[in-house]
Scaffold this active site. Structure first.
Site, PDB file in Angstrom:
ATOM      1  N   VAL A  93       0.817  -1.209   0.000  1.00 46.35           N
ATOM      2  CA  VAL A  93       0.000   0.000   0.000  1.00 46.35           C
ATOM      3  C   VAL A  93       0.853   1.263   0.000  1.00 46.35           C
ATOM      4  CG1 VAL A  93      -2.000  -1.125   1.051  1.00 46.35           C
ATOM      5  CG2 VAL A  93      -0.245  -0.158   2.536  1.00 46.35           C
ATOM      6  N   HIS A 109      -4.407  -3.978  -2.968  1.00 40.42           N
ATOM      7  CA  HIS A 109      -4.852  -3.773  -1.581  1.00 40.42           C
ATOM      8  C   HIS A 109      -5.024  -2.297  -1.233  1.00 40.42           C
ATOM      9  CE1 HIS A 109      -3.239  -8.023  -0.408  1.00 40.42           C
ATOM     10  NE2 HIS A 109      -4.398  -8.065  -1.022  1.00 40.42           N
ATOM     11  N   CYS A 139     -19.408  15.680   0.481  1.00 35.03           N
ATOM     12  CA  CYS A 139     -20.683  15.723   1.201  1.00 35.03           C
ATOM     13  C   CYS A 139     -20.551  16.330   2.601  1.00 35.03           C
ATOM     14  CB  CYS A 139     -21.283  14.322   1.294  1.00 35.03           C
ATOM     15  SG  CYS A 139     -20.400  13.217   2.399  1.00 35.03           S
ATOM     16  N   GLY A 175       9.008 -11.324  -3.455  1.00 35.27           N
ATOM     17  CA  GLY A 175       8.788 -11.004  -2.047  1.00 35.27           C
ATOM     18  C   GLY A 175       7.384 -11.302  -1.562  1.00 35.27           C
TER      19      GLY A 175
HETATM   20 ZN   LIG Z   1     -18.863  12.145   1.143  1.00 33.91          ZN
END
Ligand SMILES: [Zn+2]
Length: 346
Positions: A93, A109, A139, A175
């Site tokens: 990641v 991932h 939002c 790995g």
């Molecule tokens: Zn949102």
């Protein structure tokens, strides 16, 4: 030739990033069910965010290692020369592949430097901390979460990855375990499709039998050599750094005269100091383009005779050393020092 490469925690570990160990259920001291599961996210989203904030700052201070850089170099070469498709899939990641210049890259991932909104679905780059700062820019609800696949969630882009595997001629796992999903499944698809399969890992672990070739050693050492070969530089020769030469001499000295090694052990010795060596199916050892046959001594076990490895090195370098001085029983410090000097002068 189409290539699919899968990298796992091992390649990031060589850049100093901690790896998850399933054995004790801990990641850097954190219990995974407390910080890496959908359950934990629901109970205490800030704790989950804090955990990944910490991973994010660790990743930001880590640097790509020679293995990351070699993969980006191979991809550039593959595209510039029109050799075929190149896809890099990572289970990691962190952004060490991006920072090395890899382009056609899938993070199955998720990534640390991104967040998404659990309410409205907004998704975007997020470099700062998320803990206590989860307001969605779209939002405006406190609903951002790390853009990471938590334990129990499905890996991403599997359809795209499987499609690439079905078209690939070469699959390489670096790995990552060869026995557990996803590498185990990926190598199975590649094998079914008749692709060549290679594995790079620090040891010959379970699952190695599913791969055509296994390279043992730190990927930062073994992968750059392999990439050079892939780029058509078949005769790497013995383009060793002074440190590698010194390492080779040291290893050979420790072997001493009249010592045979299990081929696997000798391969590990050699790859650990960055040499391109592998055990062949017939029990011989390949060192660059030379083959060293196993010996069958009356005493001890059949294996690779250390002096034969040194003789192969002398031949490869075309060194002006009289081989009868070495015979099949070197181990004489003066001879080795002489060899070391001639390498360092070359
Ligand atoms: Zn949102």
């Amino acid at each position: 030739m189409n290539i699919v490469i899968l990298t796992g925690a091992g390649i990031s570990a060589e850049s100093g990033l901690a790896t998850f160990t399933a054995a004790d259920g801990l990641w850097n001291g954190h219990r995974i069910e407390g910080v890496c599961t959908p359950d934990a996210l629901e109970r205490n989203p800030d704790a989950v965010c804090a955990f990944y904030d910490e991973r994010k700052s660790e990743a930001a201070s880590a640097e790509p290692n020679p293995a990351h850089i070699a993969l980006a170099k191979l991809e550039r070469f593959w595209q510039e020369t029109g050799k075929g498709e190149f896809l890099l899939v990572t289970q990691n990641v962190d952004d060490l592949h991006e920072r090395s210049g890899s382009i056609n890259l899938i993070h199955m991932h998720g990534v640390l430097n991104s967040a998404f909104c659990m309410e409205c679905g907004w998704q975007g780059p997020r470099h700062g901390r998320l803990e206590g700062n989860r307001e969605c820019p779209a939002c405006e609800r406190d609903a951002l979460r790390p853009d990471i696949v938590l334990f129990g969630e499905a890996p991403r882009h599997l359809r795209q990855i499987e499609a690439a595997l079905e078209q690939c001629d070469l699959f390489v796992a670096i790995g990552t375990s060869g026995t557990v999903y996803p590498a185990a499944g990926f190598v199975e698809i590649a094998n079914t499709k008749g692709a060549e399969t290679h594995r790079f890992d620090t040891r010959l672990a379970d699952g190695s039998q599913h791969f055509d070739n296994c390279y043992v050693g730190e990927a930062g050492q073994t992968l750059p050599n392999w990439v050079n070969e892939m780029m058509g530089d078949k005769h790497l020769g013995w383009n060793l750094t002074p440190e590698q030469k010194a390492g080779f001499i040291r290893e050979m000295e420790e072997c001493g005269a009249h010592v045979t090694f299990y081929c696997e052990d000798m391969v590990r010795y050699l790859t650990n100091i960055g040499l391109d060596a592998e055990e062949m199916p017939d029990g011989s050892l390949r060192l660059y383009d030379q083959t060293i046959e196993p010996t069958q001594p009356e005493w001890g076990v059949p294996g690779i005779y250390a002096p034969d490895v040194l003789s192969a090195a002398i031949e490869a370098y075309g060194l002006d050393l009289k081989t009868e001085m070495l015979g099949r029983g070197f181990g004489h410090r003066d001879r080795l020092n002489q060899l070391a000097r001639s390498w360092n002068d070359a």
